[in-house]
Design an enzyme around this catalytic site. Structure first.
Site, PDB file in Angstrom:
ATOM      1  N   HIS A   1       0.826  -1.211   0.000  1.00 32.21           N
ATOM      2  CA  HIS A   1       0.000   0.000   0.000  1.00 32.21           C
ATOM      3  C   HIS A   1       0.861   1.262   0.000  1.00 32.21           C
ATOM      4  O   HIS A   1       0.669   2.167  -0.824  1.00 32.21           O
ATOM      5  CB  HIS A   1      -0.919  -0.013   1.229  1.00 32.21           C
ATOM      6  CG  HIS A   1      -1.827   1.169   1.323  1.00 32.21           C
ATOM      7  ND1 HIS A   1      -3.126   1.164   0.878  1.00 32.21           N
ATOM      8  CD2 HIS A   1      -1.607   2.422   1.827  1.00 32.21           C
ATOM      9  CE1 HIS A   1      -3.675   2.348   1.083  1.00 32.21           C
ATOM     10  NE2 HIS A   1      -2.777   3.126   1.676  1.00 32.21           N
ATOM     11  N   GLU A   2       1.821   1.301   0.907  1.00 32.85           N
ATOM     12  CA  GLU A   2       2.655   2.501   1.019  1.00 32.85           C
ATOM     13  C   GLU A   2       3.597   2.646  -0.176  1.00 32.85           C
ATOM     14  O   GLU A   2       3.917   3.768  -0.587  1.00 32.85           O
ATOM     15  CB  GLU A   2       3.450   2.470   2.329  1.00 32.85           C
ATOM     16  CG  GLU A   2       2.594   2.429   3.588  1.00 32.85           C
ATOM     17  CD  GLU A   2       1.592   3.572   3.677  1.00 32.85           C
ATOM     18  OE1 GLU A   2       1.838   4.640   3.091  1.00 32.85           O
ATOM     19  OE2 GLU A   2       0.552   3.391   4.342  1.00 32.85           O
TER      20      GLU A   2
ATOM     21  N   HIS B   1       1.853   4.650  -2.836  1.00 33.98           N
ATOM     22  CA  HIS B   1       1.985   6.094  -2.618  1.00 33.98           C
ATOM     23  C   HIS B   1       3.400   6.574  -2.989  1.00 33.98           C
ATOM     24  O   HIS B   1       3.564   7.594  -3.659  1.00 33.98           O
ATOM     25  CB  HIS B   1       1.730   6.434  -1.144  1.00 33.98           C
ATOM     26  CG  HIS B   1       0.310   6.230  -0.699  1.00 33.98           C
ATOM     27  ND1 HIS B   1      -0.770   6.709  -1.391  1.00 33.98           N
ATOM     28  CD2 HIS B   1      -0.192   5.606   0.413  1.00 33.98           C
ATOM     29  CE1 HIS B   1      -1.893   6.397  -0.747  1.00 33.98           C
ATOM     30  NE2 HIS B   1      -1.564   5.715   0.346  1.00 33.98           N
TER      31      HIS B   1
END
Length: 447
Positions: free
Chosen positions: A18-19, A22
């Site tokens: 997920h990170e 980003h």
């Protein structure tokens, strides 16, 4: 220990992906990333190969990517072009959306790995009908083959269960067309409301009281120290009668034991070809609002039925990828429908699960093998992706809502409105988390 390890590995993989979503898109957009953190709290490990500090912290329930931003501190004039707050709204939307989309992409990859190996499936055959369940009331019979659910054709037990979940979100009575063992076509209508909230919740999870498994009226395993062990029952014993009443099906035995907490039963068994009578007293256990009997045995699976039930589906690489994408999309859509139905009261909040339930399922799937564990990771990754896309301030979806509003209005949403939204979003998210934890404890305590 396996449960703890499986849970921490799952959280680590899902949060990292997920990170990284980003992080990668921020870098592509020219934004400077100051810190990439896995976990929260005082850093345990940290290193800085270039301009980004990489950190591992002791609280593993999440992570974050910290970007250069004038709203959070002084930024050198020459660096202002790399600050997140100075990017066009479309770039900020891309950066924020990349995290949830990375989770959905991870789910596709995980399903691809599993599907490429061949997918074991179960035919949509009814092996067991639970007594006094919505399925029993609908007239299901052992040996029924499920043909379609609410008009949707199904080719496997897994498809039938997903179709039941989907139908339960929009209808109180679900028509199911079956082919009986005799080859005749028949319709069964499942209505769960008359059986109470627990039956409705079970149906919303695809369980109306049916199972593809079939068991022989014989003991497969005995729990040490349980009522059965104290009575001298052994694995392999064939169960025949209770107090002179013949019980030919395993489900009949289950019902008899459940309805006899603390009562003395005279049980006729067959052991090594010889009849034997034993005295059995089921223990009394609380199950929600009722007390039920329990003796601590597991049934003996019907091997011939199980061989008939199973089949394998194989795909080439492209076919597996297409199937993985379709499965991810269908699961994501079902998650959205489920959340929508919870908001309007058509689905119970008792279906929410928190970290304790997730940890428990992580351990169970890890014990079953690599493929079940990867499927579990894919499912949780989809859930994280969908949850983060919801337009709730403090989640990625909340930020997306602000940036889309900025595009429409031509100017940013005021800081006061954002701050108010953050407070409301935090209260809402904290309430959902608290409710999920209460559900976890309720499941652990057998409530």
């Amino acid at each position: 220990m396996l449960t703890v390890f499986a849970f921490l590995l799952a959280i680590g993989v899902l949060v990292t992906f997920h990170e990284l979503g980003h992080y990668w898109v921020a870098k592509l957009c020219g934004v400077r990333v100051l810190r990439f953190s896995l976990g929260f709290g005082t850093p345990l490990l940290r290193f800085r190969p270039r301009e980004t500090e990489w950190v591992i912290c002791p609280i593993p329930l999440g992570g974050y990517v910290k970007m250069l931003d004038e709203r959070e501190g002084f930024v050198m004039p020459e660096e202002r072009g790399r600050a997140f707050n100075n990017q066009h709204a479309l770039k900020r939307i891309a950066i924020v959306a990349a995290g949830p989309l990375a989770n959905l992409l991870l789910a596709v990859l995980l399903y691809w790995v599993v599907i490429a190996q061949g997918v074991p499936q179960l035919k949509p055959l009814v092996g067991t009908v639970i007594a006094q369940s919505p399925a029993a009331a609908a007239g299901f019979r052992e040996g029924d083959r499920i043909v379609d659910v609410a008009g949707k054709p199904v080719g496997s037990w897994q498809e039938a269960r997903l179709a039941l979940v989907d139908a339960a979100m929009s209808a109180s009575a679900i028509p199911v067309r079956v082919q009986t063992e005799a080859g005749a076509s028949a319709e069964r209508r499942i209505v769960a409301e008359r059986f109470g909230d627990k039956a409705v919740q079970a149906l919303q999870q695809g369980d109306p009281g049916l199972s593809p498994a079939r068991f022989l009226p014989a003991i497969g395993a005995v729990e040490p120290g349980g009522a059965a062990a104290k009575a001298g029952l052994r694995a392999g014993d064939k169960l025949q009668a209770v107090d002179g009443l013949l019980l030919p099906r395993w489900e009949d035995w289950v019902q008899m034991v459940r309805n006899s907490p603390g009562k003395d039963l005279r049980v006729r068994i067959e052991r090594e070809g010889k009849p034997l009578d034993v005295k059995l007293r089921p223990e009394s256990v609380s199950q929600g609002d009722e007390v039920a009997g329990r003796i601590g045995v597991a049934p003996l699976p019907d091997a011939a039925w199980n061989d008939k039930l199973s089949f394998m589906v194989h795909y080439d690489a492209l076919g597996a990828l297409a199937e993985a994408g379709a499965k991810t999309g269908a699961t994501a859509w079902m998650s959205l429908k489920f959340l929508g139905n919870m908001l309007i009261g058509h689905a119970s909040l008792n279906n929410l699960s928190g970290p304790l339930t997730i940890a428990n399922v992580a351990g169970q799937t890890a014990r079953e093998g690599v493929s079940p564990y990867l499927e579990f990771l894919a499912l949780i990754s989809i859930s994280i992706g969908i949850l983060n896309l919801l337009p709730i301030p403090v989640l990625d979806g909340g930020h997306l809502m602000y940036y889309v509003a900025e595009l429409v209005r031509g100017k940013p949403v005021s800081e006061r409105a954002q701050l108010l939204g953050q407070k409301i979003g935090f209260i809402l998210l904290a309430s959902l988390m608290a409710f999920a934890m209460l559900n976890d404890f309720s499941r652990l305590l057998g409530g």
